[in-house]
Scaffold this active site. Sequence first.
Site, mmCIF file in Angstrom:
data_model
loop_
_atom_site.group_PDB
_atom_site.id
_atom_site.type_symbol
_atom_site.label_atom_id
_atom_site.label_comp_id
_atom_site.label_asym_id
_atom_site.label_seq_id
_atom_site.Cartn_x
_atom_site.Cartn_y
_atom_site.Cartn_z
ATOM 1 N N GLY A 9 0.818 -1.203 0.000
ATOM 2 C CA GLY A 9 0.000 0.000 0.000
ATOM 3 C C GLY A 9 0.847 1.245 0.000
ATOM 4 O O GLY A 9 1.907 1.293 -0.633
ATOM 5 N N LYS A 186 6.716 6.996 17.994
ATOM 6 C CA LYS A 186 5.793 7.199 16.890
ATOM 7 C C LYS A 186 4.362 6.910 17.321
ATOM 8 O O LYS A 186 3.422 7.623 16.930
ATOM 9 C CB LYS A 186 6.155 6.319 15.695
ATOM 10 C CG LYS A 186 5.260 6.609 14.491
ATOM 11 C CD LYS A 186 5.527 5.724 13.294
ATOM 12 C CE LYS A 186 4.596 6.100 12.152
ATOM 13 N NZ LYS A 186 4.733 5.196 10.995
ATOM 14 N N SER A 257 -3.968 9.650 9.301
ATOM 15 C CA SER A 257 -4.471 8.514 8.529
ATOM 16 C C SER A 257 -5.742 7.958 9.172
ATOM 17 O O SER A 257 -6.633 7.460 8.471
ATOM 18 C CB SER A 257 -3.403 7.423 8.428
ATOM 19 O OG SER A 257 -3.016 6.959 9.704
#
Length: 311
Positions: A9, A186, A257
């Site tokens: 992806g 993260k 996202s």
Amino acid sequence: MKVAVYGAGGVGGYVGGRLAQAGAEVHLIARGAHLDALREAGLRVESVEGDFAVDLPATDDPAEIGPCDYVLFTVKSFDTEAAARNLAPLVGEDTAVVSLQNGVENESILADEIGAEHVMGGVAYVFSTIGEPGVIEHTGGPTSFTVGELDGSRTERAERLAEWFERADGMDVELSESVRTEIWEKAAFICAQAGMTAAVRLPLGEVRRHEESWSMYRRLFEEVCEVGRAAGTDLTEETVEEWMAFAEGLEGDAYSSLHYDLTHGKRMELEGLHGAIIRRAREHDIAVPMNEAVYAILTPWAARNAQSDED
């Protein structure tokens, strides 16, 4: 170097394409219309750093590829368990499976399935997505990657992978001896960014503009860091300050996202992000009210999107 990209992806397609440009033997694993397009017309990357196309073998069956030097594991966190069960044909005696995913649980799931000796950690910072089947849209971001052994050792396989990343155009790489900490860093950033832009549905600039929402953003980050410290990582107050400064510098129209998936009817990584933090917090008896609030707000939407995806 023979590489399989499991989940070609936004991240996987970009990295796989760049490594192929650098001369690596790259095999893509995808599904559905994206796989059909990759087979018919190859991979096309539309990048802010220059468009390019590569014709790479693509399949949905790992057995067609066989053992690789590296498997770049880039599926969404909700697909980790199912995809991990299909890794066996790709894993030889010396194969390293490198997770470049969101969340803090993927590496342990992989280790349970294929053995901890085959698992490396990684972090990807790149803004890219599938624009249409067969096409990866790279819209910006630092395009930086961190890889390393989960036990902090510096090995030949880690150095070799970093060298290939350095060889490729459009990618910066760091070989880390504390990749677990960077995975948690993260996760903290994503939980804060996704929590505010998805649950509150405001772009980052609006979040920054209002003192209360910016304070909530910070508290989300602090909660994840507290849980990460309890899990054995080196996340300090300086970490919080550095990442808040980083968020200050992002463009005001930035979302996340998770917000994209929420608003486009796609399955959401809520369980792998805020859900995972809540589960880990309970193990260590740590209060994470902001993450729990975000989780509660988004759970009905995540369930709706998951149902729509199944239908």
